[in-house]
Write an enzyme that holds these catalytic residues in place. Structure first.
Site, PDB file in Angstrom:
ATOM      1  N   GLY A 216       0.833  -1.190   0.000  1.00  0.00           N
ATOM      2  CA  GLY A 216       0.000   0.000   0.000  1.00  0.00           C
ATOM      3  C   GLY A 216       0.867   1.239   0.000  1.00  0.00           C
ATOM      4  N   SER A 217       0.396   2.315   0.632  1.00  0.00           N
ATOM      5  CA  SER A 217       1.151   3.560   0.591  1.00  0.00           C
ATOM      6  C   SER A 217       0.583   4.568   1.571  1.00  0.00           C
ATOM      7  CB  SER A 217       1.121   4.173  -0.821  1.00  0.00           C
ATOM      8  OG  SER A 217       1.554   3.260  -1.793  1.00  0.00           O
ATOM      9  N   ASN A 218       1.358   5.636   1.792  1.00  0.00           N
ATOM     10  CA  ASN A 218       0.898   6.831   2.494  1.00  0.00           C
ATOM     11  C   ASN A 218       1.055   8.023   1.565  1.00  0.00           C
ATOM     12  OD1 ASN A 218       0.673   5.357   4.949  1.00  0.00           O
ATOM     13  ND2 ASN A 218       2.797   5.808   5.477  1.00  0.00           N
TER      14      ASN A 218
ATOM     15  N   ASN B 101      -4.454   4.008   2.633  1.00  0.00           N
ATOM     16  CA  ASN B 101      -5.054   2.765   2.151  1.00  0.00           C
ATOM     17  C   ASN B 101      -6.400   2.413   2.760  1.00  0.00           C
ATOM     18  OD1 ASN B 101      -1.746   1.715   2.036  1.00  0.00           O
ATOM     19  ND2 ASN B 101      -2.953   2.131   0.213  1.00  0.00           N
TER      20      ASN B 101
END
Length: 793
Positions: free
Chosen positions: A241-243, A519
């Site tokens: 995922g990611s920020n 996410n």
């Protein structure tokens, strides 16, 4: 061998260490032939700056692709070669049928034979032609050039050039030049990362029963389903995922917008990021990161716009249950009419134990919706003579994704960027945040390719009896009735492809405040401006957020309130670069004191009392020198609550989603679970000979040949915002009257070749938190240039 081993159980030392064995491995590709147009003239200049970042200058798109293809092959030849072999479905020919087809990728690690059948079937020649024909001339030129540049480097290696480089593949028979079709297969495979590519073995193994085989279980008595919601996530697990943060002018010190990009992605394999800068004077000047093998930038910036991505919660496919015709499991009934499944016989060559080749054949099937799929592993009935399951994939029909990214690469303003997003609706599986020069706003968007299955359609179209059960276990994912065309995906007046939501039905937000995504769904892109009223297949609303999401919003809120211990109360490039790497642990901030009060008493064993003392002094971070972080991780991963139990005293409140739930429950069974988890964690650490007073950097690190590089951070499920899978990162702003300013990291470094000088240098910079201001202007590049070559043909 390249390895990535995330320690996930303390019996395997799993809860406290991440190893990145970035060494050599067996990679390969085969190929041959060419479907490229008649020979063209390609030329490019490749200048490299600190950490080996290539800056490509060319006169046209073919030249830009040419320089990119050559540079990435110079850095990552063996990984690329292996990937081209995979997407062409020829792994079994060279490596046998049983070895894993991938080491860390969006499509998992299926056996070679299953991967071969999947890619030959799903990404077949017809799909490749459909996608190629849909691309503009400029994108085709970029593809032609990338292929030519890659092939040039392969030819130089085969002619004995670049001595000492790429030892694992340079002398292998399967290292050959590739075609534009090979490159397009790679791109289509990337398009499917959150849909069909999540189901390689289930699609490759879907086979009808023999005529007269046992029928499906009674529809009136569904069996218990073995469905793990994590199985439906991109990469089949939590953590990919990611920020991202994007700040509008009301929330920054400069009064100009500011962007932070932070994908949590693959450190190894074909899906890792590659940092690059491509310039065509007057046409293109784009810097950022591409996922390897993609000729255009997926996440980047030019002198006018910058953007970031996080994996979206929207589903990119739906399952359909087919009603089969009596006596023939390869025919199905729709609207009362019989239809035949499309049968495709596929033969692959398989390397035998003695080195010889033998053919393996399999017939795979499609419905009008898409490939048949075997879901028996989740407790759903297998393919019987009554019913079977098929999958429709929005991104097998979305040929616009590459054009969307390509147009973004040339966007001239945030308004232009947003208009492109709405024009194409081609982004396949990620949220987007963006900012623009001189624009006060920050953008959040999940305007992406999503199956048009409105909530209003579900009551009459969920397949019975399993559809409602699947929807309850995996919120938002419909299992639809395939026996009636009235349950086909809808099409809106503004849909960009049949069966997709139009942009007016998809969430986005433009604000002078801030937007963020970690996410969770679109709902809380800004907690003060929640997005609501969208359909469930896109994401959930009014639901408990992950600890990582709560940590992210807490970091921003504390910055804007001036309560984070830093100067001022607004965001700047400098303080955001500090904040996002501070490795705070939200679960510890919420619960550590109450946990210690519960588990620490005079009657506890000496080791547990020692652990209590260490945790009491721990600063609640996962910094390299933090003492106690590994104990908390071990404890957190050992918590095992009964179904329906909550760890918290204060329940989730949708009116206060950042701060709830909170407090440790006083429930007796919860308290017992907490004490048991703590005792187990300490015992496992002691049994593994891991000192309780170890610094985190002594047990968590990147491994490189001859050295280990300490790694900070932890897992998002503990509430770390600074996670172990940080890969490419950038913090970008547009100082008034100055060129774009971007600070970047590529934590896994540019090259996968141990012989490269850029195999570990960026990793060490990341470990030291030494943000790199990447050069963008001609003057900046020349000042930092470490090499330059001109190539042409």
């Amino acid at each position: 061998m390249q390895q990535y081993r995330q320690r996930r159980s303390l019996a395997q030392l799993g809860l406290i260490s991440t190893f990145l064995m970035l060494g050599a491995c067996k990679f390969g590709s085969s190929g041959g032939g060419s479907d490229a147009p008649p020979p063209a003239s390609y030329k490019a200049t490749i200048e490299r700056t600190t950490y080996g970042i290539p800056h490509i200058t060319a006169d046209n798109f073919a030249g830009a692709g040419y320089g990119h293809g050559y540079a990435i092959a110079e850095d990552n030849l063996c990984v690329l070669a292996d990937a081209f072999l995979t997407f062409r479905g020829e792994r079994s020919r060279y490596f046998g049928p049983d070895e894993p087809a991938s080491l860390m990728s969006t499509f998992g690690s299926p056996p070679n034979l299953e991967a071969d059948f999947f890619f030959r079937f799903v990404v077949d020649d017809q799909q490749v032609e459909k996608f190629k024909d849909a691309q503009s001339e400029d994108v085709r030129d970029l593809l032609h050039g990338f292929t030519a540049g890659y092939n040039r480097y392969v030819t130089e290696i085969q002619d004995g050039g670049h001595a000492g480089r790429h030892a694992d593949c340079r002398n292998q028979e399967w290292l050959m030049t590739v075609t534009e079709d090979d490159l397009m297969r790679r791109l289509v495979g990337l398009n499917l990362a959150a849909s069909s590519a999540n189901w390689v073995q289930e699609i490759a193994s879907a086979q009808p029963p023999a005529i007269g085989a046992a029928t499906m279980r009674s529809r009136s008595a569904p069996q218990e389903l073995n469905i793990d919601p994590e199985r439906f996530k991109l990469g089949r697990k939590e953590g990919i995922g990611s920020n991202t943060f994007a700040f509008g002018s009301d929330t920054t010190e400069s009064g100009e917008s500011l962007l932070f990009a932070n994908p949590h992605w693959f450190h190894l394999g074909i899906d890792r990021f590659y940092q690059i800068h491509m310039t065509i004077p007057g046409k293109l000047d784009i810097s950022g990161a591409s996922i390897m093998g993609s000729p255009m930038i997926q996440m980047g910036f030019n002198d006018n716009i910058a953007w970031a991505h996080t994996v979206s919660t929207a589903y990119r496919f739906t399952l359909y249950q087919l009603q089969l015709a009596n006596g023939d499991p390869t025919r199905y009934i729709q609207d009362g009419q019989e239809k035949a499944l499309e049968a495709t016989e596929i033969t692959v060559q398989v390397k035998q134990a003695d080195g010889s080749l033998a053919p393996a054949s399999r017939t795979l099937y499609r419905s009008a919706y898409g490939p048949m799929i075997n879901l028996a592993g989740m407790g759903l009935p297998g393919w019987s003579d009554q019913a079977a399951f098929t999958l429709r994939d929005i991104n097998l029909e979305n040929t616009r994704a590459f054009e969307n990214f390509f147009a973004w690469n040339q966007a001239e303003s945030l308004t232009d960027f947003y208009d492109i997003t709405r024009q194409y609706v081609g982004i396949p599986w990620v949220n987007t945040t963006a900012i623009g020069r001189g624009d006060d706003r920050a953008l959040y968007s999940d305007i992406t390719a999503v199956p048009n299955v409105p909530d209003s359609m579900l009551p009459g179209c969920l397949a019975q009896p399993y559809g409602p059960i699947v929807l309850q276990l995996v919120p938002g994912l419909p299992l639809l009735d395939g026996s009636r065309t009235e349950c086909d995906w809808r099409t809106d007046g503004d849909s960009r492809q049949p069966g997709a939501f139009g942009p007016s039905k998809l969430p986005s937000l433009l604000t002078n405040d801030y937007v963020a995504n970690m996410n969770d769904s679109y709902w809380l892109s800004n907690p003060e401006q929640p997005l609501t009223g969208f359909n469930g297949i896109i994401g959930r609303e009014n639901y408990q957020q992950t600890l990582r999401t709560r940590m992210g919003h807490t970091l921003v809120r504390e910055r804007l309130a001036g309560t984070d211990g830093l100067n001022g109360h607004l965001a700047s490039s400098e303080n955001i670069r500090d904040i996002v790497l501070n490795s705070r642990v939200y679960s510890a901030e919420l619960l550590k004191d109450e946990v210690l009060a519960s588990v620490c008493d005079a009657g506890a064993p000496d080791t547990e009392q020692q652990a209590c003392q260490i945790l009491a002094s721990w600063n609640n971070t996962g910094e390299i020198d933090a003492v106690g972080a590994h104990i908390w991780t071990a404890f957190w991963m050992n918590i095992d609550l009964a179904p329906g139990q909550s760890l918290y005293a204060t329940p989730f409140d949708a009116a206060d989603p950042v701060n709830t739930p909170a407090g440790l429950s006083s429930n007796t069974s919860v308290q017992e679970a907490v004490r048991s988890a703590f005792s187990s964690a300490v015992a496992e650490l002691v049994d593994a000979n891991i000192p309780l007073n170890a610094k985190l950097g002594e047990v968590q690190f990147f491994l490189k040949p001859g050295k280990q590089i300490p790694q900070y951070g932890g897992e998002g499920e503990e509430g770390y915002f600074t996670v172990l899978r940080n890969t490419y990162m950038h913090v970008v702003d547009f100082p008034e009257g100055e060129p774009v300013r971007a600070y970047t990291f590529l934590s896994n470094s540019q090259s996968t070749d141990p012989a490269s000088p850029h195999y570990a240098d960026y990793t060490e910079a990341y470990a030291d938190k030494n943000w790199h201001r990447v050069p963008f202007t001609r003057e900046q590049i020349e000042a930092e240039r470490i090499s330059s070559i001109d190539i042409s043909e």
